[in-house]
Design an enzyme around this catalytic site. Sequence first.
Site, short mmCIF file in Angstrom:
data_model
loop_
_atom_site.label_atom_id
_atom_site.label_comp_id
_atom_site.label_asym_id
_atom_site.label_seq_id
_atom_site.Cartn_x
_atom_site.Cartn_y
_atom_site.Cartn_z
N ASN A 51 -57.84 17.58 8.74
CA ASN A 51 -58.70 17.20 7.61
C ASN A 51 -59.90 18.14 7.49
O ASN A 51 -60.36 18.72 8.47
CB ASN A 51 -59.16 15.74 7.74
CG ASN A 51 -59.94 15.45 9.01
OD1 ASN A 51 -59.65 16.00 10.06
ND2 ASN A 51 -60.93 14.59 8.91
N MET A 52 -60.38 18.27 6.24
CA MET A 52 -61.52 19.15 5.95
C MET A 52 -62.46 18.42 4.99
O MET A 52 -62.03 17.92 3.95
CB MET A 52 -61.06 20.45 5.28
CG MET A 52 -60.09 21.28 6.11
SD MET A 52 -59.47 22.72 5.18
CE MET A 52 -60.90 23.81 5.27
N GLU A 53 -63.76 18.40 5.34
CA GLU A 53 -64.78 17.79 4.48
C GLU A 53 -65.82 18.84 4.16
O GLU A 53 -66.09 19.73 4.97
CB GLU A 53 -65.44 16.61 5.22
CG GLU A 53 -64.43 15.52 5.61
CD GLU A 53 -64.99 14.55 6.65
OE1 GLU A 53 -66.14 14.73 7.12
OE2 GLU A 53 -64.25 13.61 7.01
N GLU B 58 -52.61 15.47 6.35
CA GLU B 58 -51.23 15.60 5.88
C GLU B 58 -51.16 16.65 4.77
O GLU B 58 -50.23 17.47 4.71
CB GLU B 58 -50.70 14.26 5.35
CG GLU B 58 -50.62 13.15 6.40
CD GLU B 58 -51.90 12.33 6.48
OE1 GLU B 58 -53.00 12.89 6.32
OE2 GLU B 58 -51.78 11.12 6.71
N CYS C 97 -53.03 7.44 4.82
CA CYS C 97 -53.71 6.64 3.79
C CYS C 97 -52.85 6.61 2.53
O CYS C 97 -51.89 7.37 2.38
CB CYS C 97 -55.09 7.20 3.51
SG CYS C 97 -55.07 8.72 2.53
N CYS D 155 -52.41 9.96 0.74
CA CYS D 155 -51.45 10.90 1.35
C CYS D 155 -50.01 10.45 1.14
O CYS D 155 -49.11 11.27 0.97
CB CYS D 155 -51.74 11.05 2.84
SG CYS D 155 -53.22 12.02 3.14
#
Length: 294
Positions: free
Chosen positions: A89-91, A104, A129, A132
């Site tokens: 994941n990337m924020e 994903e 989630c 995804c």
Amino acid sequence: MQARFRAIWSDIPSELQKALSPYISYDDFPAMLTAGQTESIKQLSGLDDQALALALLPLAAAYSLAPISHFYVGAIARGESGNLYFGANMEFAGVPLQQTVHAEQSAITHAWLRGEKKLAAITVNYSPCGHCRQFMNELNSGTQLAVYLPNRPPLTLADYLPEAFGPRDLADTPLLLDEVNHGYQLATCDELVQAALDAANRSHAPYSQSHAGVALLDEQGKIYTGRYAENAAFNPSLPPLQAALILMNMAGGHCQSIKRAVLVEGENSHLSQWNATSATLTALGCTTVERYTF
Ligand SMILES: [Zn+2]
């Protein structure tokens, strides 16, 4: 070995450590394992496909960039080729949460950008989630995609997404990871613009026909490209910038070292990626952002 792996290396079983070492010891490890490497690792470690992907999750999660949630998610996509692709994941601080990339999406897009034509399985360290599940339903593997989680029986996307709505409910269109070439052209020799154009030509936008691609040049002179991945339910669509940032992150690049960025999209498309692309790149410290249209 990359610094990101050192803190979690002791979480990897010793037999797997030995089997992985020839590939992962190098700083330029590409966050993927070829089918041949995977076979060798399976033989040496005694792990099958599912157990190997589960055991690799801490290494994938080490690529997570989560300055907001501090929630580190890793995913492994297994292609029909047998290759394994890491994802995380990337924020992005300073822009809306809608710019976030889920693990994903990262693994799947990573596989797509490296030329994988179809996925057999996705493995993730937390239950996918809803966003995804819908994103994965766009894939040409359909709801038969195997989904593996720690301490759960192997299931398929059909189990995680019953009564699914997806591309097959709309037009007879190409599906995500199907090979396409939209044939757009631009009269320029600029390497970065041509790279973004090539990404736009391979992008997946069957609902809006608003094909788009991004190319990023970093301080080391490396180019990373990303293709727009549209979704039948619209909101889980992945913008082309995020796709390029996924590849950059997984290839060991730094998202805050982008020297120049190019977006290529249609002049008269229904959609434009420009505002979101330039805002997110500005938040990442990139000030040279250009837009070219076909
Ligand atoms: Zn998700």
